[in-house]
Design a protein around this motif. Structure first.
Motif, PDB file in Angstrom:
ATOM      1  N   VAL A 112     -12.704   6.726  -4.309  1.00 54.44           N
ATOM      2  CA  VAL A 112     -12.559   5.510  -3.511  1.00 54.44           C
ATOM      3  C   VAL A 112     -12.697   4.350  -4.486  1.00 54.44           C
ATOM      4  CG1 VAL A 112     -13.469   4.066  -1.667  1.00 54.44           C
ATOM      5  CG2 VAL A 112     -13.466   6.557  -1.412  1.00 54.44           C
ATOM      6  N   ALA A 113     -11.576   3.718  -4.797  1.00 47.69           N
ATOM      7  CA  ALA A 113     -11.558   2.583  -5.721  1.00 47.69           C
ATOM      8  C   ALA A 113     -11.430   1.308  -4.899  1.00 47.69           C
ATOM      9  CB  ALA A 113     -10.399   2.712  -6.705  1.00 47.69           C
ATOM     10  N   LEU A 114     -12.396   0.431  -5.039  1.00 45.18           N
ATOM     11  CA  LEU A 114     -12.471  -0.792  -4.244  1.00 45.18           C
ATOM     12  C   LEU A 114     -11.787  -1.964  -4.938  1.00 45.18           C
ATOM     13  CD1 LEU A 114     -13.646  -2.757  -2.084  1.00 45.18           C
ATOM     14  CD2 LEU A 114     -15.779  -2.751  -3.414  1.00 45.18           C
ATOM     15  N   GLY A 115     -10.870  -2.591  -4.208  1.00 40.70           N
ATOM     16  CA  GLY A 115     -10.322  -3.870  -4.650  1.00 40.70           C
ATOM     17  C   GLY A 115     -11.236  -4.962  -4.125  1.00 40.70           C
ATOM     18  N   TYR A 116     -11.941  -5.650  -5.012  1.00 35.18           N
ATOM     19  CA  TYR A 116     -12.879  -6.684  -4.586  1.00 35.18           C
ATOM     20  C   TYR A 116     -12.177  -7.789  -3.791  1.00 35.18           C
ATOM     21  CZ  TYR A 116     -15.686  -4.785  -8.495  1.00 35.18           C
ATOM     22  OH  TYR A 116     -16.374  -3.995  -9.361  1.00 35.18           O
ATOM     23  N   PRO A 117     -12.913  -8.546  -3.003  1.00 31.76           N
ATOM     24  CA  PRO A 117     -12.319  -9.730  -2.386  1.00 31.76           C
ATOM     25  C   PRO A 117     -11.670 -10.614  -3.460  1.00 31.76           C
ATOM     26  CG  PRO A 117     -14.480  -9.312  -1.439  1.00 31.76           C
ATOM     27  CD  PRO A 117     -14.329  -8.360  -2.585  1.00 31.76           C
ATOM     28  N   GLY A 118     -10.423 -10.965  -3.220  1.00 32.51           N
ATOM     29  CA  GLY A 118      -9.695 -11.766  -4.207  1.00 32.51           C
ATOM     30  C   GLY A 118      -8.999 -10.950  -5.267  1.00 32.51           C
ATOM     31  N   ALA A 139       1.083   4.881  -4.803  1.00 33.16           N
ATOM     32  CA  ALA A 139       2.269   5.733  -4.931  1.00 33.16           C
ATOM     33  C   ALA A 139       3.271   5.201  -5.941  1.00 33.16           C
ATOM     34  CB  ALA A 139       2.942   5.894  -3.572  1.00 33.16           C
ATOM     35  N   THR A 140       3.277   3.875  -6.145  1.00 39.18           N
ATOM     36  CA  THR A 140       4.255   3.285  -7.068  1.00 39.18           C
ATOM     37  C   THR A 140       3.620   2.715  -8.326  1.00 39.18           C
ATOM     38  OG1 THR A 140       4.140   1.143  -5.925  1.00 39.18           O
ATOM     39  CG2 THR A 140       5.805   2.716  -5.163  1.00 39.18           C
ATOM     40  N   ALA A 141       2.306   2.735  -8.412  1.00 39.09           N
ATOM     41  CA  ALA A 141       1.621   2.125  -9.552  1.00 39.09           C
ATOM     42  C   ALA A 141       1.804   2.933 -10.821  1.00 39.09           C
ATOM     43  CB  ALA A 141       0.126   1.997  -9.242  1.00 39.09           C
ATOM     44  N   ASP A 142       2.079   2.243 -11.905  1.00 42.95           N
ATOM     45  CA  ASP A 142       2.155   2.862 -13.234  1.00 42.95           C
ATOM     46  C   ASP A 142       2.971   4.155 -13.219  1.00 42.95           C
ATOM     47  OD1 ASP A 142       1.814   3.260 -15.909  1.00 42.95           O
ATOM     48  OD2 ASP A 142      -0.346   3.583 -15.838  1.00 42.95           O
ATOM     49  N   ARG A 143       4.234   4.013 -12.840  1.00 43.10           N
ATOM     50  CA  ARG A 143       5.205   5.133 -12.842  1.00 43.10           C
ATOM     51  C   ARG A 143       4.800   6.252 -11.883  1.00 43.10           C
ATOM     52  NH1 ARG A 143       3.864   3.954 -17.820  1.00 43.10           N
ATOM     53  NH2 ARG A 143       2.778   5.938 -18.135  1.00 43.10           N
ATOM     54  N   GLY A 144       4.067   5.906 -10.850  1.00 42.17           N
ATOM     55  CA  GLY A 144       3.768   6.870  -9.799  1.00 42.17           C
ATOM     56  C   GLY A 144       2.820   7.987 -10.179  1.00 42.17           C
ATOM     57  N   GLN A 145       1.879   7.714 -11.089  1.00 40.88           N
ATOM     58  CA  GLN A 145       0.943   8.750 -11.518  1.00 40.88           C
ATOM     59  C   GLN A 145       0.116   9.334 -10.372  1.00 40.88           C
ATOM     60  OE1 GLN A 145      -1.439   8.129 -15.136  1.00 40.88           O
ATOM     61  NE2 GLN A 145      -0.199   6.326 -15.585  1.00 40.88           N
ATOM     62  N   LEU A 146      -0.104   8.518  -9.343  1.00 42.48           N
ATOM     63  CA  LEU A 146      -0.943   8.960  -8.231  1.00 42.48           C
ATOM     64  C   LEU A 146      -0.142   9.272  -6.974  1.00 42.48           C
ATOM     65  CD1 LEU A 146      -4.004   6.570  -8.622  1.00 42.48           C
ATOM     66  CD2 LEU A 146      -4.019   9.048  -8.864  1.00 42.48           C
ATOM     67  N   ALA A 147       1.178   9.309  -7.090  1.00 40.93           N
ATOM     68  CA  ALA A 147       2.025   9.597  -5.934  1.00 40.93           C
ATOM     69  C   ALA A 147       1.665  10.957  -5.347  1.00 40.93           C
ATOM     70  CB  ALA A 147       3.492   9.571  -6.340  1.00 40.93           C
ATOM     71  N   GLY A 148       1.391  10.969  -4.056  1.00 39.24           N
ATOM     72  CA  GLY A 148       1.040  12.206  -3.387  1.00 39.24           C
ATOM     73  C   GLY A 148      -0.392  12.646  -3.602  1.00 39.24           C
ATOM     74  N   LYS A 149      -1.149  11.893  -4.394  1.00 36.94           N
ATOM     75  CA  LYS A 149      -2.533  12.259  -4.700  1.00 36.94           C
ATOM     76  C   LYS A 149      -3.545  11.269  -4.134  1.00 36.94           C
ATOM     77  CE  LYS A 149      -0.971  14.290  -9.066  1.00 36.94           C
ATOM     78  NZ  LYS A 149      -1.030  14.179 -10.553  1.00 36.94           N
ATOM     79  N   ALA A 150      -3.129  10.030  -4.012  1.00 35.28           N
ATOM     80  CA  ALA A 150      -4.007   8.990  -3.479  1.00 35.28           C
ATOM     81  C   ALA A 150      -3.214   8.111  -2.530  1.00 35.28           C
ATOM     82  CB  ALA A 150      -4.601   8.153  -4.610  1.00 35.28           C
ATOM     83  N   LYS A 151      -3.905   7.519  -1.588  1.00 36.05           N
ATOM     84  CA  LYS A 151      -3.249   6.631  -0.633  1.00 36.05           C
ATOM     85  C   LYS A 151      -4.003   5.311  -0.546  1.00 36.05           C
ATOM     86  CE  LYS A 151      -5.749   8.393   3.438  1.00 36.05           C
ATOM     87  NZ  LYS A 151      -5.602   8.965   4.790  1.00 36.05           N
ATOM     88  N   GLU A 152      -3.308   4.307  -0.076  1.00 35.58           N
ATOM     89  CA  GLU A 152      -3.944   3.010   0.147  1.00 35.58           C
ATOM     90  C   GLU A 152      -4.538   2.973   1.553  1.00 35.58           C
ATOM     91  OE1 GLU A 152      -2.237  -1.176  -0.867  1.00 35.58           O
ATOM     92  OE2 GLU A 152      -1.872  -0.842   1.271  1.00 35.58           O
ATOM     93  N   VAL A 153      -5.769   2.488   1.634  1.00 31.09           N
ATOM     94  CA  VAL A 153      -6.447   2.280   2.910  1.00 31.09           C
ATOM     95  C   VAL A 153      -6.945   0.840   2.933  1.00 31.09           C
ATOM     96  CG1 VAL A 153      -8.401   2.932   4.366  1.00 31.09           C
ATOM     97  CG2 VAL A 153      -7.154   4.697   3.097  1.00 31.09           C
ATOM     98  N   VAL A 154      -6.770   0.157   4.029  1.00 29.30           N
ATOM     99  CA  VAL A 154      -7.283  -1.205   4.185  1.00 29.30           C
ATOM    100  C   VAL A 154      -8.383  -1.180   5.236  1.00 29.30           C
ATOM    101  CG1 VAL A 154      -6.757  -3.598   4.725  1.00 29.30           C
ATOM    102  CG2 VAL A 154      -5.051  -2.187   3.558  1.00 29.30           C
ATOM    103  N   LEU A 155      -9.569  -1.572   4.840  1.00 23.14           N
ATOM    104  CA  LEU A 155     -10.728  -1.556   5.719  1.00 23.14           C
ATOM    105  C   LEU A 155     -11.336  -2.953   5.773  1.00 23.14           C
ATOM    106  CD1 LEU A 155     -12.744   0.101   7.436  1.00 23.14           C
ATOM    107  CD2 LEU A 155     -14.022   0.534   5.332  1.00 23.14           C
TER     108      LEU A 155
END
Length: 273
Positions: free
Chosen positions: A102-108, A41-57
């Motif tokens: 679904v964009a994965l943040g790798y471990p680390g 929602a706040t990344a790079d001037r909010g380009q994805l605000a309201g379009k993508a959400k963070e999920v922690v699995l």
């Protein structure tokens, strides 16, 4: 892309180190991830605000966007530099086309727990692939690998059980033939640490068993991964529906934004069933 200073630090040791000890050097050579956690929602001037959400699995940070009706979703495996935020503009473009994400943040990377290694990345990749129905529904999925992420992408689809749900396509941006070939190009003698079974992502071999439709993009001015390596991966694919998009003047990171590449990608995506 690779930490070339490692050449000077470890280069003199190569003649004394067995290839079986590749793992202690793996993170220093291959991974330059940014651990910073930034919500979409706040990344790079909010380009994805309201379009993508963070999920922690299970400690893994994901950026997730739902697909529009009739559109596939993309499991995105990023390259060796930066974090999820670094690619906000790319994710934003994909979402604007109506694709799920679904964009994965790798471990680390990107706030995800754990240490970066080829093993932890593959465990995470398989875990998130299995969780896709819960994240974005049971619709069609395309696996996309960017740079370093092309290795995990190819290995993932090659390792899927026959009875498991299969993706409908594979997208590779600037793929390397293998980690051995990648390191040999950039750091010479260090490649010996990734010879044979110590190579976690020998894509040029693994692709031979992958019959999925394939889209490969590569630039002629790619100084990190020569386009000949991408071409070798492309040629090794037995897919009937495959396309190699080459732009002579495009760089390693610039190929996705090069003229005409994304329209070709959209057209190819439309051909998938």
């Amino acid at each position: 892309m690779l930490r070339l200073f490692v050449v000077f630090l470890f280069g003199g040791l190569i003649g004394f180190v067995s290839p079986s000890v590749a793992n202690p050097f793996e993170a220093a050579i291959l991974f330059q991830f940014d651990k910073t956690r930034v919500p979409p929602a706040t990344a790079d001037r909010g380009q994805l605000a309201g379009k993508a959400k963070e999920v922690v699995l299970d400690g893994l940070v994901l950026w997730v966007a739902q697909p529009q009706k009739g559109k596939p979703s993309i499991l995105f495996l990023h390259g060796s530099i930066g974090n999820l935020e670094t690619r906000t503009w790319k994710y934003s473009w994909l979402v604007k086309q109506g694709y799920g994400l679904v964009a994965l943040g790798y471990p680390g990377s990107s706030g995800s727990k754990g240490r970066s290694s080829s093993k932890s990345i593959m465990r995470a990749t398989h875990k998130i692939y299995a969780a896709l129905p819960k994240l974005i529904g049971a619709g069609p999925v395309v696996v996309m690998g960017e740079s370093l992420g092309t290795g995990p992408a190819v290995r993932l689809v090659a390792e899927l059980d026959r009875g498991a749900p299969q993706p409908i396509g594979l997208i590779l941006q600037a793929p390397y033939a293998s980690v051995y070939d990648l390191v040999r190009h950039q750091a010479g003698g260090l490649a010996q640490l990734f010879r044979g079974r110590n190579d976690p992502w020998p894509s040029v071999k693994l692709i031979r068993s992958v019959k999925l439709p394939l889209f490969v993009m590569h630039g002629g001015r790619d100084k990190y991964v020569p386009h000949a390596q991408g071409k070798a991966v492309f040629k090794g694919s037995p897919a009937k529906n495959k396309l190699f998009v080459f732009r002579k003047s495009a760089s390693h990171g610039g190929i996705f934004a090069a003229k005409g590449v994304r329209p070709e990608l959209v057209k190819w995506m439309q051909s998938l069933k």
